[in-house]
Design an enzyme around this catalytic site. Structure first.
Site, mmCIF file in Angstrom:
data_model
loop_
_atom_site.group_PDB
_atom_site.id
_atom_site.type_symbol
_atom_site.label_atom_id
_atom_site.label_comp_id
_atom_site.label_asym_id
_atom_site.label_seq_id
_atom_site.Cartn_x
_atom_site.Cartn_y
_atom_site.Cartn_z
ATOM 1 N N GLY A 67 0.525 -1.307 0.313
ATOM 2 C CA GLY A 67 -0.045 -0.196 -0.002
ATOM 3 C C GLY A 67 1.259 1.457 0.008
ATOM 4 O O GLY A 67 2.100 1.168 0.753
ATOM 5 N N TYR A 68 -0.045 2.200 -0.230
ATOM 6 C CA TYR A 68 0.796 4.185 -0.412
ATOM 7 C C TYR A 68 0.695 4.595 1.095
ATOM 8 O O TYR A 68 -0.651 4.556 0.858
ATOM 9 C CB TYR A 68 0.967 4.284 -1.391
#
Lengths: 155, 155
Positions: free
Chosen positions: B29-30
Site C-alpha cells: 500500500g501507499y
C-alpha cells in the site's frame, strides 16, 4: 502502533526560557502527505527518524523508525525540497508534564509554538502563563502544513 | 541511497510460467504520494519493508528499511485504505537478468506486468517472447497509480 495525544499552543513572550532544561536543533521534512497521512524525516544531531502519522489533530496514530542519519539528510535534500523546516526545540517542564517549545527559523522565523504530549486525552492541563491561543485543531499550525508555508500564519 | 533502474512491460500469454523459478504473494500500500515521491509499505510472508522512492520512471532513487511485519500490516489497514494492491510475483530468469512477472488480484485482476531491473541504464535488453508493450514511461502503470485504480488501464 503508537498513539500520540498532543495539544499545541502559540507561545507568548520569553518567560519560558528561564525554565528550559534542554535545547536541540531539529531539521525535518515531509516526504509525502496524502489524505491526512504524513511521512516525516527528522534529523537531530547525529540521529534521525522516519515517522508516519495518521490523520487527526489531538489524537494521531504514529509509527517511528530510526534510520541512518546520512540517508535522512539525503532524503531531506533530494525529496523534501519545498516541504521542510528548521526549528530549535526547548524542553520546558511544567506541572508534571514536558512542554516542548519550538522556535522556528527561516521563512517561519517569528513563530514560537509549544506542544505538550498527554498521557491520556482527558488529563486536565494546567497551562503555563506563556501559553497563548490553542492551535491543536487549527490545520494551518500542523508542522506538515507549516513546512510548506512561506510565512507563519497570522492570527 | 539506492538507484533503481527498471523497465516495465505488459505480459502476453502464459509461456513465462514454464520458466518461473519462485513465486510469492505481495501485499502493498501507499502511505502517501506527493510530487512524485512515494512511500510504500509492503508485506511478503513474514517480512515487511518501507520503501521511499523519488520521482522518475526509468531511474528512481530509493531508500528501503525493514519494519516489523505486524506494524506494516497495521499501516496497510489503518493508513492505506484506497491505496493498496495485492499481486503474486514470479521470478523468471531470461538472458542473464531476473524478470519479475506480477499477476495482479482484486480490482486489477487481468493485469499481468513484468519488471526487469538493469545493472545500468544502457544495458542492452533481450526481450523474452512474452514481453508485450513497454510501459516504463506510462504513469498509469506505476504501482503507485495502480494502487488507486478501480480497474487495470486498457490499451
Amino acid at each position: 502502533m503508537g498513539l500520540e495525544i498532543e495539544r499545541r499552543f502559540l507561545v507568548l513572550g520569553d518567560a519560558w526560557r528561564a525554565a528550559a532544561t534542554r535545547s536541540r536543533r531539529l531539521q525535518q521534512g515531509y516526504l509525502a502527505r496524502e489524505d491526512g497521512v504524513s511521512v516525516r524525516v527528522r534529523v537531530v544531531g547525529n540521529s534521525a527518524r522516519l515517522t508516519i502519522k495518521g490523520p487527526g489533530s489531538l489524537v494521531r496514530h504514529e509509527f517511528e523508525y530510526a534510520v541512518p542519519t546520512a540517508e535522512a539528510e539525503e532524503m531531506l535534500t533530494a525529496f523534501c525540497g519545498g516541504r521542510s523546516l528548521v526549528k530549535t526545540r526547548h524542553d520546558v517542564p511544567h506541572d508534571g508534564l514536558l512542554w516542548e517549545v519550538d522556535v522556528f527559523e527561516g521563512p517561519l522565523a517569528g513563530l514560537v509554538m509549544a506542544e505538550v504530549e498527554l498521557p491520556d486525552a482527558h488529563r486536565p492541563l494546567v497551562l503555563p502563563d506563556w501559553a497563548g491561543r490553542e492551535v491543536t485543531d487549527d490545520p494551518r499550525y500542523a508542522n506538515a502544513a507549516l513546512a510548506s508555508a512561506a510565512a507563519p500564519p497570522r492570527g
